[in-house]
Design a protein around this motif. Structure first.
Motif, PDB file in Angstrom:
ATOM      1  N   ARG A  70      19.636 -59.569  39.008  1.00 30.94           N
ATOM      2  CA  ARG A  70      19.302 -60.926  38.534  1.00 30.94           C
ATOM      3  C   ARG A  70      18.315 -61.635  39.457  1.00 30.94           C
ATOM      4  O   ARG A  70      17.651 -62.577  39.042  1.00 30.94           O
ATOM      5  CB  ARG A  70      20.567 -61.756  38.381  1.00 30.94           C
ATOM      6  N   ASP A  71      18.230 -61.210  40.708  1.00 30.91           N
ATOM      7  CA  ASP A  71      17.301 -61.820  41.661  1.00 30.91           C
ATOM      8  C   ASP A  71      15.873 -61.303  41.506  1.00 30.91           C
ATOM      9  O   ASP A  71      14.937 -61.911  42.035  1.00 30.91           O
ATOM     10  CB  ASP A  71      17.763 -61.553  43.099  1.00 30.91           C
ATOM     11  N   ILE A  72      15.693 -60.200  40.816  1.00 31.94           N
ATOM     12  CA  ILE A  72      14.380 -59.561  40.737  1.00 31.94           C
ATOM     13  C   ILE A  72      13.337 -60.402  40.003  1.00 31.94           C
ATOM     14  O   ILE A  72      12.190 -60.479  40.469  1.00 31.94           O
ATOM     15  CB  ILE A  72      14.506 -58.139  40.145  1.00 31.94           C
ATOM     16  N   PRO A  73      13.643 -61.053  38.886  1.00 31.48           N
ATOM     17  CA  PRO A  73      12.589 -61.830  38.216  1.00 31.48           C
ATOM     18  C   PRO A  73      11.945 -62.886  39.116  1.00 31.48           C
ATOM     19  O   PRO A  73      10.728 -63.093  39.055  1.00 31.48           O
ATOM     20  CB  PRO A  73      13.309 -62.483  37.036  1.00 31.48           C
ATOM     21  N   GLU A  74      12.738 -63.520  39.952  1.00 33.36           N
ATOM     22  CA  GLU A  74      12.181 -64.519  40.871  1.00 33.36           C
ATOM     23  C   GLU A  74      11.198 -63.863  41.841  1.00 33.36           C
ATOM     24  O   GLU A  74      10.137 -64.419  42.135  1.00 33.36           O
ATOM     25  CB  GLU A  74      13.316 -65.194  41.639  1.00 33.36           C
ATOM     26  N   ILE A  75      11.536 -62.673  42.312  1.00 31.76           N
ATOM     27  CA  ILE A  75      10.646 -61.947  43.225  1.00 31.76           C
ATOM     28  C   ILE A  75       9.366 -61.546  42.498  1.00 31.76           C
ATOM     29  O   ILE A  75       8.261 -61.710  43.024  1.00 31.76           O
ATOM     30  CB  ILE A  75      11.361 -60.702  43.805  1.00 31.76           C
ATOM     31  N   LEU A  76       9.509 -61.033  41.272  1.00 33.60           N
ATOM     32  CA  LEU A  76       8.340 -60.574  40.519  1.00 33.60           C
ATOM     33  C   LEU A  76       7.453 -61.724  40.066  1.00 33.60           C
ATOM     34  O   LEU A  76       6.253 -61.533  39.849  1.00 33.60           O
ATOM     35  CB  LEU A  76       8.789 -59.747  39.306  1.00 33.60           C
ATOM     36  N   ALA A  77       8.021 -62.897  39.905  1.00 33.18           N
ATOM     37  CA  ALA A  77       7.235 -64.055  39.460  1.00 33.18           C
ATOM     38  C   ALA A  77       6.366 -64.617  40.587  1.00 33.18           C
ATOM     39  O   ALA A  77       5.431 -65.372  40.327  1.00 33.18           O
ATOM     40  CB  ALA A  77       8.156 -65.136  38.919  1.00 33.18           C
ATOM     41  N   THR A  78       6.673 -64.238  41.815  1.00 32.60           N
ATOM     42  CA  THR A  78       5.895 -64.704  42.960  1.00 32.60           C
ATOM     43  C   THR A  78       4.535 -64.019  42.961  1.00 32.60           C
ATOM     44  O   THR A  78       4.414 -62.838  42.652  1.00 32.60           O
ATOM     45  CB  THR A  78       6.635 -64.364  44.272  1.00 32.60           C
ATOM     46  N   THR A  79       3.506 -64.774  43.304  1.00 32.91           N
ATOM     47  CA  THR A  79       2.155 -64.220  43.396  1.00 32.91           C
ATOM     48  C   THR A  79       2.135 -63.136  44.466  1.00 32.91           C
ATOM     49  O   THR A  79       2.703 -63.323  45.550  1.00 32.91           O
ATOM     50  CB  THR A  79       1.148 -65.334  43.772  1.00 32.91           C
ATOM     51  N   PRO A  80       1.487 -61.989  44.165  1.00 33.96           N
ATOM     52  CA  PRO A  80       1.430 -60.914  45.171  1.00 33.96           C
ATOM     53  C   PRO A  80       0.880 -61.430  46.497  1.00 33.96           C
ATOM     54  O   PRO A  80      -0.197 -62.029  46.545  1.00 33.96           O
ATOM     55  CB  PRO A  80       0.503 -59.878  44.551  1.00 33.96           C
ATOM     56  N   SER A  81       1.672 -61.252  47.530  1.00 36.02           N
ATOM     57  CA  SER A  81       1.299 -61.702  48.868  1.00 36.02           C
ATOM     58  C   SER A  81       2.219 -61.019  49.870  1.00 36.02           C
ATOM     59  O   SER A  81       3.086 -60.231  49.488  1.00 36.02           O
ATOM     60  CB  SER A  81       1.442 -63.218  48.971  1.00 36.02           C
ATOM     61  N   ASP A  82       2.043 -61.386  51.128  1.00 41.32           N
ATOM     62  CA  ASP A  82       2.940 -60.854  52.159  1.00 41.32           C
ATOM     63  C   ASP A  82       4.376 -61.324  51.934  1.00 41.32           C
ATOM     64  O   ASP A  82       5.320 -60.586  52.158  1.00 41.32           O
ATOM     65  CB  ASP A  82       2.462 -61.277  53.547  1.00 41.32           C
TER      66      ASP A  82
END
Length: 181
Positions: A70-82
């Motif tokens: 359930r935490d993955i969508p928040e991670i994937l929604a973040t703009t690719p960065s460090d």
């Protein structure tokens, strides 16, 4: 007359001894059959309990993995960065830590479970890996969130199928009389 009385007494005594021996053998065989039947029922009950416990453990672990997913969508929604790369690395560590108990529970279920439930478990593992790989490759995919959404739907569908197979297997065993209800 005395001779016939002695003869009848001996015959009666012999008949009583033979009847007692036959009754004793019959009782012994009945007790042995009853003990064997009770032992079989105990083994069947223990087998059903082990199967039920393995099923419950796998379902619990599947839901624990789902909570982490359930935490993955928040991670994937973040703009690719460090920051995203660090979030992906941290989350993959948590997923790997949770995956160990999940696979151990699955291994126990493979030993105790029925063929259809085990086959369904393999589908859950396949879909779990698909979600993990989606997260790992999210840096290289413009459609990472869409791929994840498809993978998570497939995962929960696999879990649902697995639970249905577990229920059917348990019901079948009870109907066949392999285990008491």
């Amino acid at each position: 007359m005395a001779d016939s009385t002695l003869w009848v007494a001996c015959l009666t005594a012999g008949t009583a001894i033979v009847a007692s021996w036959v009754a004793g053998r019959g009782n012994m065989n009945a007790a042995k059959t009853q003990a064997i039947t009770a032992a079989q029922a105990d083994r069947a009950h223990a087998s059903l309990q082990a199967r039920r416990e393995s099923y419950l453990e796998v379902v619990e672990q599947a839901h624990e993995m789902g909570a982490l997913y359930r935490d993955i969508p928040e991670i994937l929604a973040t703009t690719p960065s460090d920051a995203r790369r660090n979030a992906v690395q941290e989350h993959t560590k948590r997923l790997r830590a949770a995956y160990g108990p999940f696979t151990r529970a699955g291994d126990f279920m493979i030993v105790e479970g029925g063929d259809l439930a085990v086959e369904a478990l393999q589908g859950v593992f396949r879909d779990s890996r698909r979600i993990y790989m989606c997260l790992l490759h999210s840096e290289n995919s413009e459609r990472a969130l869409e791929e994840y959404e498809d993978a998570i739907r497939s995962y929960w569908n696999s879990v649902k199928i697995m639970v249905q197979q577990m229920r059917e297997e348990t019901r079948r065993l009870r109907q066949e009389g392999e285990a008491p209800a």
